[in-house]
Design a protein around this motif. Structure first.
Motif, PDB file in Angstrom:
ATOM      1  N   UNK A 273     -11.300   5.336  12.389  1.00  0.00           N
ATOM      2  CA  UNK A 273     -11.698   3.978  12.080  1.00  0.00           C
ATOM      3  C   UNK A 273     -11.075   2.954  13.022  1.00  0.00           C
ATOM      4  N   UNK A 274     -11.596   1.733  12.960  1.00  0.00           N
ATOM      5  CA  UNK A 274     -11.147   0.663  13.862  1.00  0.00           C
ATOM      6  C   UNK A 274     -10.063  -0.223  13.236  1.00  0.00           C
ATOM      7  N   UNK A 275     -10.091  -0.374  11.922  1.00  0.00           N
ATOM      8  CA  UNK A 275      -9.131  -1.232  11.235  1.00  0.00           C
ATOM      9  C   UNK A 275      -8.472  -0.461  10.099  1.00  0.00           C
ATOM     10  N   UNK A 276      -7.200  -0.782   9.856  1.00  0.00           N
ATOM     11  CA  UNK A 276      -6.427  -0.137   8.798  1.00  0.00           C
ATOM     12  C   UNK A 276      -5.620  -1.202   8.059  1.00  0.00           C
ATOM     13  N   UNK A 277      -5.047  -0.795   6.945  1.00  0.00           N
ATOM     14  CA  UNK A 277      -4.225  -1.681   6.132  1.00  0.00           C
ATOM     15  C   UNK A 277      -2.811  -1.099   6.063  1.00  0.00           C
ATOM     16  N   UNK A 278      -1.816  -1.928   6.441  1.00  0.00           N
ATOM     17  CA  UNK A 278      -0.416  -1.497   6.436  1.00  0.00           C
ATOM     18  C   UNK A 278       0.221  -1.969   5.142  1.00  0.00           C
ATOM     19  N   UNK A 279       0.785  -1.029   4.374  1.00  0.00           N
ATOM     20  CA  UNK A 279       1.450  -1.355   3.113  1.00  0.00           C
ATOM     21  C   UNK A 279       2.958  -1.346   3.304  1.00  0.00           C
ATOM     22  N   UNK A 280       3.631  -2.140   2.521  1.00  0.00           N
ATOM     23  CA  UNK A 280       5.086  -2.130   2.538  1.00  0.00           C
ATOM     24  C   UNK A 280       5.583  -0.944   1.714  1.00  0.00           C
ATOM     25  N   UNK A 281       6.550  -0.173   2.230  1.00  0.00           N
ATOM     26  CA  UNK A 281       7.046   0.978   1.455  1.00  0.00           C
ATOM     27  C   UNK A 281       7.614   0.550   0.109  1.00  0.00           C
ATOM     28  N   UNK A 282       7.510   1.450  -0.879  1.00  0.00           N
ATOM     29  CA  UNK A 282       7.990   1.139  -2.228  1.00  0.00           C
ATOM     30  C   UNK A 282       9.489   0.902  -2.217  1.00  0.00           C
ATOM     31  N   UNK A 283      10.215   1.676  -1.406  1.00  0.00           N
ATOM     32  CA  UNK A 283      11.666   1.510  -1.337  1.00  0.00           C
ATOM     33  C   UNK A 283      12.049   0.140  -0.814  1.00  0.00           C
ATOM     34  N   UNK A 284      11.310  -0.363   0.185  1.00  0.00           N
ATOM     35  CA  UNK A 284      11.597  -1.698   0.715  1.00  0.00           C
ATOM     36  C   UNK A 284      11.300  -2.768  -0.317  1.00  0.00           C
ATOM     37  N   UNK A 285      10.263  -2.570  -1.148  1.00  0.00           N
ATOM     38  CA  UNK A 285       9.956  -3.537  -2.199  1.00  0.00           C
ATOM     39  C   UNK A 285      11.076  -3.575  -3.239  1.00  0.00           C
ATOM     40  N   UNK A 286      11.586  -2.382  -3.576  1.00  0.00           N
ATOM     41  CA  UNK A 286      12.661  -2.331  -4.577  1.00  0.00           C
ATOM     42  C   UNK A 286      13.911  -3.009  -4.045  1.00  0.00           C
ATOM     43  N   UNK A 287      14.209  -2.784  -2.747  1.00  0.00           N
ATOM     44  CA  UNK A 287      15.383  -3.417  -2.154  1.00  0.00           C
ATOM     45  C   UNK A 287      15.231  -4.935  -2.117  1.00  0.00           C
ATOM     46  N   UNK A 288      14.001  -5.399  -1.823  1.00  0.00           N
ATOM     47  CA  UNK A 288      13.753  -6.836  -1.785  1.00  0.00           C
ATOM     48  C   UNK A 288      13.891  -7.455  -3.176  1.00  0.00           C
ATOM     49  N   UNK A 289      13.398  -6.771  -4.189  1.00  0.00           N
ATOM     50  CA  UNK A 289      13.519  -7.282  -5.555  1.00  0.00           C
ATOM     51  C   UNK A 289      14.986  -7.279  -6.002  1.00  0.00           C
ATOM     52  N   UNK A 290      15.760  -6.256  -5.526  1.00  0.00           N
ATOM     53  CA  UNK A 290      17.162  -6.194  -5.913  1.00  0.00           C
ATOM     54  C   UNK A 290      17.980  -7.334  -5.329  1.00  0.00           C
ATOM     55  N   UNK A 291      17.561  -7.848  -4.148  1.00  0.00           N
ATOM     56  CA  UNK A 291      18.292  -8.954  -3.526  1.00  0.00           C
ATOM     57  C   UNK A 291      17.895 -10.294  -4.102  1.00  0.00           C
TER      58      UNK A 291
END
Length: 293
Positions: A273-291
Motif C-alpha cells: 500500500x501507499x499510505x499507513x497509520x502509525x500508532x503509539x505503542x501501548x507502553x508509551x501511552x502508559x508511561x505518558x499517563x503515569x507522568x
C-alpha cells in the motif's frame, strides 16, 4: 556598247514592293476592320471554336506530365499528413491512458486515505498518517521506509497498520523517516488471538510457496484451528492494541510424526500500500499517563 543602252532597274530578286509606311497603314486599317467586324458580326467565333477543338488534345497531352507530378506530390503529402495525424492520435491516446491510470491511482489513494482517517478516528490510540517512500532493497528482509521520523514523534516499536490490518512495526527511526519491518519478515513476531476460539499464539514471518505469510508457532497438532479463522492482536505484548486484525488462517498441515501443526496465515493488510497509520505503542501511552499529574 553605249552606256545609255544598259538596263539600270534592279533585278526582280531585290524588288521590295510597297513602301513600309504603306504596308503599315494598310494592315493597321485591316486590323481595325477585322476587330470591328468580329465584335459586331462574330464571324471569327466558329474559327476559334474549331481551332480550340483541334488544339485541345495537344493541350491535354502537354498538361499530363505536370498533372502526374502534381498527383504524386499530393499523394505523398497526404500520406505524410496521415502519418503525422496517426502519430498525434497515438500520442493523445497514450496520454489519455496515462491520465486515466493516474486518475484511477489517485482515486484509490483518496479512498485509502479516507479509510485511514476513519480508522484513525475510531482508534483510541494516538496515531498519524504516513506515506510509504520505498521498499528496502534487501531480498532477505521484508521492510519499508515511511516519510515520518523523530521530528514527527515517531517512536521505536510503534505499530503500523492500514485499513486491512497490521502491517508491521517501526524498527529504526531517523530524523525525517523511519523503517518498518513487515509482519512477513522472518525476524518479526506478534502475539495473536484466534477470534473464534480465543486461543493465544505467537506468529512469525515465513514464506509458503514463495509468498510471504506468517506462521503460528508451537500450536499442538490437535488444537482447534480451522482454515479461515481470523487472527487479531491480543494486546499482551505492550506494543499492539488489542483487537487489530492481523491475518486469516490459509493453510494447516498436521502430521502424525510431529507434535506441532504447521499453520500459515495470510496477512489482511496490503503490504504494497501507499499510505499507513502509525500508532503509539501501548507502553508509551502508559508511561505518558503515569507522568500526568
Amino acid at each position: 556598247m553605249a552606256l545609255e543602252s544598259l538596263d539600270r532597274s534592279p533585278p526582280p530578286f531585290f524588288r521590295v514592293g510597297f513602301a513600309p509606311l504603306t504596308k503599315l497603314i494598310f494592315f493597321g486599317a485591316l486590323s481595325v476592320v477585322l476587330m470591328f467586324g468580329d465584335k459586331q458580326l462574330q464571324f471569327t467565333k466558329p474559327i476559334r471554336a474549331g481551332l480550340a477543338t483541334l488544339v485541345l488534345p495537344i493541350q491535354w497531352l502537354v498538361l499530363q506530365p505536370g498533372q502526374a507530378l502534381s498527383s504524386v506530390s499530393k499523394h505523398f503529402e497526404s500520406l505524410n499528413d496521415a502519418q503525422q495525424k496517426l502519430k498525434q492520435a497515438q500520442s493523445q491516446v497514450l496520454l489519455q491512458s496515462l491520465r486515466a491510470q493516474q486518475v484511477e491511482q489517485l482515486q484509490l489513494e483518496n479512498q485509502n486515505l479516507r479509510q485511514l482517517m476513519g480508522l484513525q478516528s475510531s482508534v483510541a490510540t494516538p496515531s498519524q498518517v504516513a506515506e510509504v517512500l520505498f521498499d528496502v532493497p534487501d531480498p532477505y528482509n521484508q521492510r519499508i521506509v515511511i516519510d515520518k521520523g523523530q521530528l514527527k514523534d515517531v517512536a521505536l516499536g510503534s505499530p503500523v497498520v492500514d485499513t486491512g490490518g497490521v502491517v508491521g512495526q517501526v524498527t529504526r527511526v531517523y530524523p525525517l523517516s523511519a523503517e518498518v519491518t513487515l509482519l512477513t519478515d522472518r525476524d518479526q513476531s506478534i502475539p495473536v488471538l484466534n477470534s473464534r476460539t480465543g486461543a493465544r499464539n505467537i506468529a512469525s514471518g515465513d514464506i509458503l510457496g514463495g509468498i510471504p505469510q506468517i506462521e503460528l508457532k508451537f500450536v499442538p497438532a490437535g488444537a482447534d484451528v480451522k482454515e479461515g479463522d481470523l487472527l487479531t492482536t491480543s494486546g499482551i505484548d505492550g506494543v499492539y492494541p488489542a483487537g487489530l486484525q492481523v491475518a486469516r488462517i490459509s493453510h494447516i498441515e498436521r502430521r502424525v510424526d510431529i507434535s506441532f501443526a504447521r499453520i500459515h496465515a495470510k496477512p489482511l493488510a496490503d503490504m504494497k500500500g501507499r499510505h499507513v497509520l502509525i500508532l503509539q505503542p501501548i507502553g508509551a501511552q502508559a508511561a505518558t499517563k503515569g507522568k500526568t499529574p
